[in-house]
Design an enzyme around this catalytic site. Structure first.
Site, PDB file in Angstrom:
ATOM      1  N   THR C  20       0.841  -1.200   0.000  1.00 33.88           N
ATOM      2  CA  THR C  20       0.000   0.000   0.000  1.00 33.88           C
ATOM      3  C   THR C  20       0.876   1.250   0.000  1.00 33.88           C
ATOM      4  O   THR C  20       2.069   1.189   0.307  1.00 33.88           O
ATOM      5  CB  THR C  20      -0.902   0.063   1.251  1.00 33.88           C
ATOM      6  OG1 THR C  20      -0.081   0.164   2.431  1.00 33.88           O
ATOM      7  CG2 THR C  20      -1.780  -1.161   1.361  1.00 33.88           C
ATOM      8  N   ASP C  21       0.270   2.372  -0.375  1.00 30.45           N
ATOM      9  CA  ASP C  21       0.969   3.650  -0.243  1.00 30.45           C
ATOM     10  C   ASP C  21       0.084   4.587   0.567  1.00 30.45           C
ATOM     11  O   ASP C  21      -0.975   4.188   1.057  1.00 30.45           O
ATOM     12  CB  ASP C  21       1.327   4.226  -1.619  1.00 30.45           C
ATOM     13  CG  ASP C  21       0.095   4.523  -2.472  1.00 30.45           C
ATOM     14  OD1 ASP C  21      -1.004   4.762  -1.918  1.00 30.45           O
ATOM     15  OD2 ASP C  21       0.219   4.529  -3.700  1.00 30.45           O
ATOM     16  N   GLN C  22       0.513   5.826   0.730  1.00 29.23           N
ATOM     17  CA  GLN C  22      -0.220   6.692   1.634  1.00 29.23           C
ATOM     18  C   GLN C  22      -1.564   7.156   1.063  1.00 29.23           C
ATOM     19  O   GLN C  22      -2.319   7.825   1.754  1.00 29.23           O
ATOM     20  CB  GLN C  22       0.635   7.884   2.060  1.00 29.23           C
ATOM     21  CG  GLN C  22       0.943   8.877   0.976  1.00 29.23           C
ATOM     22  CD  GLN C  22       1.838   9.997   1.501  1.00 29.23           C
ATOM     23  OE1 GLN C  22       2.723   9.750   2.312  1.00 29.23           O
ATOM     24  NE2 GLN C  22       1.598  11.214   1.076  1.00 29.23           N
ATOM     25  N   MET C  23      -1.862   6.764  -0.170  1.00 32.32           N
ATOM     26  CA  MET C  23      -3.203   7.007  -0.707  1.00 32.32           C
ATOM     27  C   MET C  23      -4.167   5.948  -0.163  1.00 32.32           C
ATOM     28  O   MET C  23      -5.372   6.021  -0.385  1.00 32.32           O
ATOM     29  CB  MET C  23      -3.144   6.961  -2.238  1.00 32.32           C
ATOM     30  CG  MET C  23      -3.880   8.094  -2.919  1.00 32.32           C
ATOM     31  SD  MET C  23      -3.766   7.963  -4.731  1.00 32.32           S
ATOM     32  CE  MET C  23      -2.150   8.660  -5.081  1.00 32.32           C
ATOM     33  N   GLY C  24      -3.613   4.935   0.524  1.00 34.94           N
ATOM     34  CA  GLY C  24      -4.458   3.912   1.128  1.00 34.94           C
ATOM     35  C   GLY C  24      -4.809   2.780   0.184  1.00 34.94           C
ATOM     36  O   GLY C  24      -5.685   1.964   0.474  1.00 34.94           O
TER      37      GLY C  24
END
Lengths: 153, 153, 153, 153
Positions: C20-24
Site C-alpha cells: 500500500t501507499d499513503q493514498m491507502g
C-alpha cells in the site's frame, strides 16, 4: 522460543522474481514483508483483523525489526512463515518468526526474526491500548495471549 | 557507537511515494534498502566498489539485519543515512547506521540499525577473505578499518 | 481479449501492507509483480517452469509493460490475476492479464495489463528460441500456444 | 515526443542493489517508482509540490502506466529520468518519461514511458480540478502547461 503449534500461525508464500536480487537469492529486505503477511494472517485467523483495528483508529507501527538469515531462499521456492506473539504489554506487542521451506518439520529454518510494535493512534502517538480500546486489548490478550508473555520457553 | 565524522559516510535520499504505506509513513522494510545504498556509497567512495568486489567473485550476503525506528519518515522528506564499519573480521563485516533528517547535526536520529555480512564466494559459500582475496582483505582493512573493531566508542 | 477459461491461468494473492501507499491503496508498481507471479504460476502449471528455462540458459526479459487501473485494490483484499499468452513469436512472447476481486465472475476487473518479453541468452542478447532451444520452443507452443496468436477474440 | 529542455525535468538516481533481480539487471517494476520520483521532483521544482496538493485534498492516482525497456540498467549505474507533462486536461494529467545513462546527451534512452493520472478527492472519486481547486488548476497549467497539450512535437 516459539510457542506450541496451537499458538503459532503459518503463512505460505512463493518467492517472487521481483524479490530476488543479482546474488540470485531473495533480497533480505523482503523477509520483513513476509513477516508482515504472516502476522496479518495470524490476526485475521484469530478474529482480530489488523484491517479492522486500523479502521477503529489503532495502528501498530513497527518500532524495532530484526532478522537472522540462515540459508538463502530462491525464486519460486515455497516457504512457510511461522509467527507467534512473543510478548504483549499495554504499550507494545512483539511477534517472533521463523521461515521454513514449505512442509518442513524440523531441520533448520531459513531465517528467524522479531518485530516490536507500539500501539498508536491515527496520528502515530503512543497509546495504552487497555485505556483507549479496552475491548481490543481484551481481545488481543485472548487471541494472542496464549503464545505471549512467557519468556524462557 | 559511530566513529568520528571522518570514518563515517553519509548518503542523502528522498522518501519515495512508493516507499510509503497506508499509515502515511515510510514502510519499515525500506530502511534496509537505504542502509544498502549507504554502504554502497561508502565503499565506492573509499575506492572499493561493491560492484567490483562482486565482479571479482566475492559476495557480502546479509546474515543479520536490525533496525530501531525512533520517528516516522514521510513522503518527500530528505534524509541522510550515516554509515560506518563497526567490525571487520576474516569471515564477516558489520556496518552500523543512523538515519537523520537531512542536514541535522545533533538531535535524535530517525532510526538506527546494523547489518552483518558474511564473505562468500559466487556460490554463496562462506570464505575467509584474507585467504581467497588477500588484496581485497588488505584494502577493506585500510578503507574501512579506521572505523572498525573498536567497540565502546 | 483473453482466451477461454481453459487457456488462462489464475493466481490468487492478498494485498500486502507493504504494497500500500499513503493514498491507502496498492501502489501501482506492484501490479507488475503480480503479473509476474501469475505468468510464473501459469508456466509452472503447464510443465514449463520459468525457473527451469533460466537454468537452461534462456531469459525472458520484459521489453514492454502496460497496465490500466480501473478500481483501487486495498490492504488485505484478496485478488485473482488472470493470465494468458496473447502472442508467441520466434523472438518474443506477450502475456495479457486481468486482475479481479477474488472469486468474481463477470463484472469489471480491477486492472488489466500486458507484458512483452524477448527471448534472450544469459548475457541478455536476443535469440530466436526455435533455433537455440527448439525443444523449449516446441514446448512453449504446445503449452501456451492454445491461447496465443489469435488477435480479435 | 518530449518538449524542449526548458519544459522537462531531470532527476538523477543510482540503481539500488535491492532493485536488481537475478537476471542481474534492474527489475522492470522499479522504473515506475523512478518515474514517480521524477514527476515528484518536477512538480516540487515548479513550486507545486505533490505533497502540498495532497495536503490540500487532491490526489493524482495513476490510471494507466506504460514503459518500454530498451537497454538494461545495472546495479550502481547512475541514471537520469527526464520527465515532462504530455497532456493536461480538466480530469487528467499525462506525464512522459525517458531514462538515460547519467550525463548522456543524445544516443538511445535506456527506457521510455508514460503515466496517466486522474484528479481525485481524498476518497478517490474523480473530480474536475478546475472546479474543485481552481487555484491548483491555474497553477498546474502555468507550471506544467508549457510542455503539455502539444502532440506531434
Amino acid at each position: 522460543m516459539p510457542p506450541g503449534e496451537a499458538a503459532a500461525g503459518r503463512t505460505r508464500l512463493r518467492v517472487r522474481y521481483a524479490e530476488t536480487d543479482q546474488m540470485g537469492v531473495a533480497h533480505h529486505a523482503n523477509y520483513f514483508s513476509w513477516f508482515e503477511m504472516a502476522r496479518t494472517d495470524l490476526m485475521r485467523q484469530r478474529g482480530l483483523a489488523y484491517r479492522d483495528l486500523e479502521a477503529g483508529g489503532i495502528r501498530l507501527p513497527v518500532i524495532e525489526a530484526w532478522c537472522r538469515y540462515r540459508a538463502p531462499a530462491r525464486y519460486d521456492d515455497e516457504l512457510e512463515v511461522e509467527v507467534w506473539a512473543e510478548d504483549l504489554r499495554p504499550t507494545r506487542l512483539t511477534f517472533g518468526y521463523r521461515v521454513w521451506p514449505a512442509g518442513a518439520r524440523g531441520g533448520a529454518p531459513v531465517a528467524e526474526g522479531r518485530t516490536v510494535h507500539a500501539f498508536a493512534d491515527v496520528r502515530g502517538r503512543p497509546v495504552r491500548l487497555e485505556r483507549v480500546r479496552p475491548d481490543a486489548w481484551s481481545q488481543l490478550q485472548r487471541v494472542l495471549g496464549s503464545g505471549a508473555g512467557r519468556p524462557g520457553r
